[in-house]
Design a protein around this motif. Structure first.
Motif, PDB file in Angstrom:
ATOM      1  N   MET A  88     -11.208   2.259  -1.596  1.00  0.00           N
ATOM      2  CA  MET A  88     -11.136   3.419  -0.719  1.00  0.00           C
ATOM      3  C   MET A  88     -10.675   3.025   0.685  1.00  0.00           C
ATOM      4  SD  MET A  88     -14.248   5.970  -1.877  1.00  0.00           S
ATOM      5  CE  MET A  88     -15.540   4.748  -2.093  1.00  0.00           C
ATOM      6  N   THR A  89     -10.976   1.791   1.097  1.00  0.00           N
ATOM      7  CA  THR A  89     -10.456   1.288   2.366  1.00  0.00           C
ATOM      8  C   THR A  89      -8.933   1.204   2.312  1.00  0.00           C
ATOM      9  OG1 THR A  89     -12.475   0.001   2.776  1.00  0.00           O
ATOM     10  CG2 THR A  89     -10.492  -0.654   3.981  1.00  0.00           C
ATOM     11  N   ILE A  90      -8.413   0.721   1.194  1.00  0.00           N
ATOM     12  CA  ILE A  90      -6.953   0.666   1.015  1.00  0.00           C
ATOM     13  C   ILE A  90      -6.373   2.079   1.022  1.00  0.00           C
ATOM     14  CG2 ILE A  90      -5.096   0.034  -0.579  1.00  0.00           C
ATOM     15  CD1 ILE A  90      -6.875  -2.261  -1.547  1.00  0.00           C
ATOM     16  N   ALA A  91      -7.065   3.012   0.340  1.00  0.00           N
ATOM     17  CA  ALA A  91      -6.567   4.392   0.262  1.00  0.00           C
ATOM     18  C   ALA A  91      -6.448   5.024   1.640  1.00  0.00           C
ATOM     19  CB  ALA A  91      -7.493   5.225  -0.624  1.00  0.00           C
ATOM     20  N   GLY A  92      -7.301   4.610   2.570  1.00  0.00           N
ATOM     21  CA  GLY A  92      -7.273   5.178   3.912  1.00  0.00           C
ATOM     22  C   GLY A  92      -6.177   4.627   4.792  1.00  0.00           C
ATOM     23  N   ALA A  93      -5.493   3.578   4.357  1.00  0.00           N
ATOM     24  CA  ALA A  93      -4.413   2.984   5.145  1.00  0.00           C
ATOM     25  C   ALA A  93      -3.118   3.764   4.935  1.00  0.00           C
ATOM     26  CB  ALA A  93      -4.222   1.529   4.742  1.00  0.00           C
ATOM     27  N   PRO A  94      -2.145   3.643   5.862  1.00  0.00           N
ATOM     28  CA  PRO A  94      -0.842   4.284   5.653  1.00  0.00           C
ATOM     29  C   PRO A  94      -0.207   3.807   4.344  1.00  0.00           C
ATOM     30  CG  PRO A  94      -1.060   3.518   7.914  1.00  0.00           C
ATOM     31  CD  PRO A  94      -2.241   2.974   7.164  1.00  0.00           C
ATOM     32  N   LEU A  95       0.266   4.761   3.541  1.00  0.00           N
ATOM     33  CA  LEU A  95       0.856   4.464   2.226  1.00  0.00           C
ATOM     34  C   LEU A  95      -0.133   3.745   1.309  1.00  0.00           C
ATOM     35  CD1 LEU A  95       4.485   3.385   3.206  1.00  0.00           C
ATOM     36  CD2 LEU A  95       3.699   5.628   2.427  1.00  0.00           C
ATOM     37  N   PHE A 133      -2.006   4.888  -0.996  1.00  0.00           N
ATOM     38  CA  PHE A 133      -1.952   5.297  -2.407  1.00  0.00           C
ATOM     39  C   PHE A 133      -0.854   4.554  -3.147  1.00  0.00           C
ATOM     40  CE2 PHE A 133       1.292   7.940  -0.594  1.00  0.00           C
ATOM     41  CZ  PHE A 133       2.196   8.190  -1.621  1.00  0.00           C
ATOM     42  N   VAL A 134       0.230   4.205  -2.435  1.00  0.00           N
ATOM     43  CA  VAL A 134       1.306   3.423  -3.059  1.00  0.00           C
ATOM     44  C   VAL A 134       0.801   2.026  -3.389  1.00  0.00           C
ATOM     45  CG1 VAL A 134       3.611   2.449  -2.744  1.00  0.00           C
ATOM     46  CG2 VAL A 134       3.100   4.736  -1.873  1.00  0.00           C
ATOM     47  N   VAL A 135       0.091   1.438  -2.442  1.00  0.00           N
ATOM     48  CA  VAL A 135      -0.471   0.094  -2.661  1.00  0.00           C
ATOM     49  C   VAL A 135      -1.443   0.120  -3.840  1.00  0.00           C
ATOM     50  CG1 VAL A 135      -1.863  -1.752  -1.639  1.00  0.00           C
ATOM     51  CG2 VAL A 135      -0.176  -0.527  -0.248  1.00  0.00           C
ATOM     52  N   LEU A 136      -2.233   1.180  -3.937  1.00  0.00           N
ATOM     53  CA  LEU A 136      -3.205   1.278  -5.030  1.00  0.00           C
ATOM     54  C   LEU A 136      -2.503   1.377  -6.381  1.00  0.00           C
ATOM     55  CD1 LEU A 136      -5.875   3.667  -3.486  1.00  0.00           C
ATOM     56  CD2 LEU A 136      -6.196   1.259  -4.108  1.00  0.00           C
ATOM     57  N   TRP A 137      -1.433   2.156  -6.465  1.00  0.00           N
ATOM     58  CA  TRP A 137      -0.710   2.249  -7.731  1.00  0.00           C
ATOM     59  C   TRP A 137      -0.087   0.916  -8.109  1.00  0.00           C
ATOM     60  CZ3 TRP A 137      -1.699   5.468 -11.270  1.00  0.00           C
ATOM     61  CH2 TRP A 137      -2.032   6.794 -11.002  1.00  0.00           C
ATOM     62  N   LEU A 138       0.464   0.204  -7.119  1.00  0.00           N
ATOM     63  CA  LEU A 138       1.029  -1.117  -7.397  1.00  0.00           C
ATOM     64  C   LEU A 138      -0.068  -2.081  -7.853  1.00  0.00           C
ATOM     65  CD1 LEU A 138       3.508  -1.489  -4.386  1.00  0.00           C
ATOM     66  CD2 LEU A 138       4.087  -1.064  -6.787  1.00  0.00           C
ATOM     67  N   ALA A 139      -1.240  -1.990  -7.196  1.00  0.00           N
ATOM     68  CA  ALA A 139      -2.364  -2.852  -7.585  1.00  0.00           C
ATOM     69  C   ALA A 139      -2.816  -2.525  -9.000  1.00  0.00           C
ATOM     70  CB  ALA A 139      -3.518  -2.678  -6.606  1.00  0.00           C
TER      71      ALA A 139
END
Length: 275
Positions: free
Chosen positions: A66-73, A75-81
């Motif tokens: 959720m910390t990653i989700a709050g960063a700019p883009l 959700f893109v990082v989460l899909w790549l992860a």
């Protein structure tokens, strides 16, 4: 009779697994999975350090994602992860198919370990994808709900206690692997100072990861003994309980720092791990 006609289904599966593992794109995705797992551990460790100093963040995988989700883009990082972690899970499944040891028992033991890792990576990929689309999971509540369901069936406390013991055993395993440096077998480390630095990072990280698992396992055992699901929980609940003890904040900060180090090791292992 042709060679193709003589090949067994088992041989065909192994050949397909070999071909998949030989694919450079697939290998790159699997290595990226270690990087993604490392980033998650670094964030969990940072959140745990925050908890040690009075913060209220969720020091677990969901909190990190959720910390990653709050960063700019984010959700893109989460899909790549999620993609990389799923690829790493598939790699572990294939590794379990191809593994060979000097006895059937050792072979199946190695397969169980590889496939167990695959389950962990698949689960983390699913959580990353879920957070990417807006879900906000609560692992502590999920553990308590699951414990509640287990505790109030015949033999439930015994089953929950066994789960807790299994997690404790896993934690001890991490500590043993770190202290004996068994992880070196799976790495192609550089010579000299660089190799020693990576080894030192790994030792500290493995031991800290083991201590974190031990804490979670003890919580489940306590819940089983007291027949109280409210005593169960994930890593975040375990750290909250730890902070309340004498020297607890110091121990919590040490575990958090160790998880950060373990995450750094995972990212380095994407470069040095034998796949």
């Amino acid at each position: 009779m042709s060679a193709g006609a003589r090949s067994s289904p088992r041989a065909e599966v192994r050949d397909a697994a070999h071909r998949a593992e030989a694919n450079p794109v697939f290998e790159a995705l699997a290595r990226a999975g270690f990087v993604a797992d490392g980033v998650v551990h670094v964030l969990i460790g940072a959140l745990a350090i925050g908890v040690a100093f009075g913060g209220d963040g969720e020091a677990d995988q969901s909190g990190a994602l959720m910390t990653i989700a709050g960063a700019p883009l984010g959700f893109v990082v989460l899909w790549l992860a999620a993609l990389a972690l799923a690829a790493l899970g598939v790699w572990q499944v294939l590794d379990g198919i191809l593994v060979r040891r000097d006895s059937p028992a050792r072979t199946w033991g190695a397969r169980a370990i590889a496939w167990g890792k695959a389950v962990v990576f698949f689960a983390l990929a699913v959580v990353a994808a879920a957070v990417a689309i807006g879900a906000r999971p609560d692992p502590d509540e999920s553990v308590q709900d699951a414990s509640r369901g287990v505790l109030f069936v015949p033999g439930g406390p015994f089953v929950l206690g066994l789960v807790g013991l299994a997690i404790v055993a896993g934690g001890i395993g991490f500590v043993v692997i770190g202290s004996t440096r068994r992880f070196v077998r799976g790495l192609s480390l550089p010579a000299g100072r660089a190799g020693r630095v990576v080894t030192g990072i790994a030792v500290f990280g493995y031991i800290a990861k083991g201590l974190a698992l031990l804490t979670v396992g003890v919580l489940l055992i306590v819940a089983a003994v007291k027949v109280d699901p409210e005593d169960a929980g994930g890593l975040d609940a375990a750290l909250d309980g730890l902070v309340a003890l004498p020297l607890g904040p110091l121990l919590c900060a040490a575990i958090g720092g160790g998880l950060v180090v373990y995450g750094v090791y995972l990212m380095l292992s994407a470069r040095y791990r034998r796949l």
